[in-house]
Structures are given as C-alpha cells and as structure tokens.
Design a protein around this motif. Structure first.
Motif, PDB file in Angstrom:
ATOM      1  N   LEU A  84     -82.652 -22.452  -1.131  1.00 23.56           N
ATOM      2  CA  LEU A  84     -81.349 -21.935  -0.722  1.00 23.56           C
ATOM      3  C   LEU A  84     -81.486 -21.402   0.696  1.00 23.56           C
ATOM      4  N   ARG A  86     -79.975 -18.552   3.347  1.00 22.15           N
ATOM      5  CA  ARG A  86     -79.191 -17.325   3.501  1.00 22.15           C
ATOM      6  C   ARG A  86     -79.164 -16.978   4.983  1.00 22.15           C
ATOM      7  N   GLU A  91     -75.389 -16.219   1.265  1.00 18.13           N
ATOM      8  CA  GLU A  91     -75.840 -17.558   0.894  1.00 18.13           C
ATOM      9  C   GLU A  91     -74.960 -18.625   1.529  1.00 18.13           C
ATOM     10  N   ALA A 117     -88.015 -14.499  -3.861  1.00 20.00           N
ATOM     11  CA  ALA A 117     -86.580 -14.575  -3.581  1.00 20.00           C
ATOM     12  C   ALA A 117     -85.767 -13.951  -4.708  1.00 20.00           C
ATOM     13  N   THR A 118     -86.163 -14.223  -5.937  1.00 26.56           N
ATOM     14  CA  THR A 118     -85.454 -13.643  -7.074  1.00 26.56           C
ATOM     15  C   THR A 118     -85.582 -12.124  -7.062  1.00 26.56           C
ATOM     16  N   THR A 124     -81.047 -16.255  -7.533  1.00 28.69           N
ATOM     17  CA  THR A 124     -81.383 -17.464  -6.769  1.00 28.69           C
ATOM     18  C   THR A 124     -81.605 -18.661  -7.682  1.00 28.69           C
ATOM     19  N   ARG A 127     -84.926 -20.507  -7.350  1.00 32.20           N
ATOM     20  CA  ARG A 127     -85.170 -21.349  -6.178  1.00 32.20           C
ATOM     21  C   ARG A 127     -85.753 -20.510  -5.033  1.00 32.20           C
ATOM     22  N   VAL A 129     -86.050 -19.339  -1.052  1.00 33.42           N
ATOM     23  CA  VAL A 129     -84.994 -19.027  -0.092  1.00 33.42           C
ATOM     24  C   VAL A 129     -85.553 -19.110   1.316  1.00 33.42           C
TER      25      VAL A 129
END
Length: 135
Positions: A84, A86, A91, A117-118, A124, A127, A129
């Motif tokens: 992802l 950001r 996002e 990231a989480t 997320t 995933r 980031v």
C-alpha cells in the motif's frame, strides 16, 4: 591467497611503523554510502541526487527495488499482496500510486513490512506499506 594475506599484513604493519612523528588523527574511515544507508528509507539527500527521477515510483524502482518485490503471503484469491502507498498518513492505493507523487514534493520514503505496517497504521490488511512524507 596466503601470500596476498601475508603481504597485506606486512604492508599494514609497515604503515603503522614509525617515522617518529605524532600519530595521525584517529578518525574512523567513512563507511561507503551503501553501508550507511538504511535499506528501508530513501532520504532527502538521495532524492536530491536522483536528477533522473520523475516521480516516487522511479525513485523506489531504482534506489530500493526491494520495496516493490512481493514475497510472503497472498490474499484469499492467491494473488500477491502488493504494498500500500501512504502519503502523509493518508492511504493512496497500491504501489502504482507512487507514479502520482512528484519528486520535488518528497521529503522521504520509508518501507514498512506487513507486521510493522499493521502495528503502525492498523488496517493494512496484512500488506506492507510504502510511506511517503512530503516536504
């Protein structure tokens, strides 16, 4: 190989040997750029030197291609989990969104693994980031 090792050792000893003068300042030799750089961060200094780049995707693709390499878990359909993107904590979408960010607007780009990231951003969906901080 042994001869080379012995020659290097002897040369090192000779260089340390004395002419009787005071020892030189003992400042450590600077590490190479590759050794000093954070593998998860593209800094402003690196961005300033990247005159060939048009957007954030160009920077990441050339300076830290590992940010774009997908490994590990896949989603429910078996497709790879793309990172992802950001921008300033908002996002934008998948890694293709990096093409929308002009180089001149970027302060730094940081990669977060899926677990990191989480923990940092929540939600997320497991995933990684790519976080872009603007100037």
């Amino acid at each position: 190989m042994l001869r080379l090792t012995v020659l290097v050792a002897l040369f090192g000893l000779a260089a340390c040997g004395g002419s009787g003068s005071a020892p030189a300042a003992s400042a450590p030799a600077p590490a190479s750029e590759a050794q000093r750089r954070d593998p998860n961060l593209i800094t402003r200094a690196e961005i300033d030197q990247a005159t060939w780049a048009n957007n954030a995707f160009d920077l990441v693709q050339r300076l830290r291609p590992a940010f774009l390499r997908i490994g590990g878990p896949t989603n429910w359909s078996g497709a790879a989990q793309t990172p992802l993107v950001r921008l300033n904590e908002q996002e934008l979408g998948d890694h293709g969104a990096l093409r929308q960010i002009a180089v001149g607007a970027i302060e730094e780009i940081r990669f977060y693994s899926a677990p990191d990231a989480t923990a940092k951003f929540g939600g997320t969906r497991g995933r990684p980031v790519i976080a872009v901080k603007s100037r």
